[in-house]
Design an enzyme around this catalytic site. Structure first.
Site, short mmCIF file in Angstrom:
data_model
loop_
_atom_site.label_atom_id
_atom_site.label_comp_id
_atom_site.label_asym_id
_atom_site.label_seq_id
_atom_site.Cartn_x
_atom_site.Cartn_y
_atom_site.Cartn_z
N TYR A 98 0.83 -1.20 0.00
CA TYR A 98 0.00 0.00 0.00
C TYR A 98 0.87 1.26 0.00
CZ TYR A 98 -3.52 -3.40 1.62
OH TYR A 98 -4.34 -4.49 1.75
N HIS A 109 0.48 -12.32 1.48
CA HIS A 109 -0.32 -11.39 0.68
C HIS A 109 -0.51 -11.90 -0.75
CE1 HIS A 109 -1.11 -6.80 -0.11
NE2 HIS A 109 -2.18 -7.57 -0.29
#
Length: 336
Positions: free
Chosen positions: A55, A140
């Protein structure tokens, strides 16, 4: 705000803050708005915060860590992710990131579920967050890396858990099938399922949720608006579903659900937030926010009363799967 847990996970608030927007997801978020997002979430009772190196190439972690600094560490939980190692990239630093975040491309993401890659990734995350430990670490999006992620990846996370560097380990994905295999085959404590346990997509209910519940593995539900279609009281024209333009069929189904919600005095987003928590495996719903107002809206949606009659009508109309055994009523809200 109530806490929920499974037998294998730390207690999490029913509402968590997803910090992708703090990393300039889609467009720039100011430092002031980023801090205001966290402050407002905290004042609303949120004590679970989810981030990732992906992010904003670390910007989300830096901003989240700065906003949480000084708050009692024992009072909140933080999750981050591994598998996309940030590697310095001076040759692209003058360009903008091509991963969907409005930040300079000072680093590139390198898929790496090796022991060394995971240790380096988590070390970087802890430094950016300003913490000596995190509560949950997810692998992830290991969609194309099952072999390494399910062996070396999980083994490394378990080692970190045993050392006390993390409290719980698991995987976070936009699909339910592989998460089911992580729960079935690996020593995981929690999984984050994005977009597959929503008013419109019930894929996770086929195998993932029942298996997780049976094994005491917690489930965190993310992307409960399916990227936008369920985020407004009426599905807007041009809305997205799973990050693509919504089809006429799925838009019509969302509109029908909105009609039912209106008859019961509930908005579509309020129902979208409440629905995942009906299942006993779900420990938290994670919602993103870009500023203080959005954080407060998230909390208000969670707090809205959703009557059992709404779920009953949606089920009778075939818009939700029938699973009444997983529902009880407590304090005026349908919860498992």
């Amino acid at each position: 705000m109530r806490l929920r847990s499974s037998t294998r996970t730390p207690e999490l608030t029913e509402l968590g803050l997803g910090a992708a927007q703090l990393g300039n997801l889609g467009r720039v978020t100011s430092d002031e708005d980023a801090r205001g997002t966290v402050d407002a979430a905290w004042l609303s009772g949120v004590r679970y915060f989810d981030t990732a190196p992906h992010y904003g190439l670390g910007l989300s972690e830096r901003r989240l860590g700065a906003a949480l600094a000084g708050r009692p560490r024992a009072e909140y939980a933080v999750s981050t992710k591994v598998g996309r190692l940030l590697v310095e990239s001076p040759e692209t630093a003058r360009l903008e990131d091509d991963g969907g975040f409005a930040v300079p491309a000072t680093h590139r993401r390198s898929w790496d579920f090796s022991r060394d890659g995971i240790l380096r990734s988590l070390e970087g995350s802890l430094e950016r967050l300003g913490l000596d430990h995190v509560d949950i670490v997810y692998l992830h999006d290991p969609d194309n890396h099952w072999q390494q992620a399910s062996t070396t990846g999980v083994d490394t996370l378990v080692e970190l858990r045993d050392q006390g560097v993390v409290k719980a380990v698991g995987a976070g994905m936009n699909q339910a099938a592989m998460l089911t295999e992580f729960v079935r085959r690996c020593d995981v404590d929690v999984v984050m399922v994005a977009g597959r346990h929503t008013l419109l997509d019930h894929t996770a209910q086929d195998e993932l949720l029942p298996l997780a519940h049976a094994r005491g593995v917690g489930v965190v539900a993310a992307a409960v608006y399916n990227s936008g279609l369920l985020a407004a009281p009426r599905p807007p024209a041009g809305a997205t579903y799973d990050y693509l333009p919504a089809s006429g069929e799925v838009s019509a189904r969302a509109a029908t659900i909105a009609d039912v919600c209106e008859r019961h005095g509930v908005t579509l987003p309020e129902a979208a937030v409440a629905y995942p928590l009906l299942h006993p495996a779900v420990t938290s719903v994670v919602l993103g926010a870009r500023d203080a107002d959005q954080s407060r809206t998230n909390a208000d949606r969670l707090a809205a009363g959703v009557p059992d009659t709404l779920w009953a009508e949606l089920t009778a109309l075939g818009l939700l799967p029938a699973d009444p055994a997983d529902r009880t009523t407590r304090n005026g809200r349908s919860l498992a």
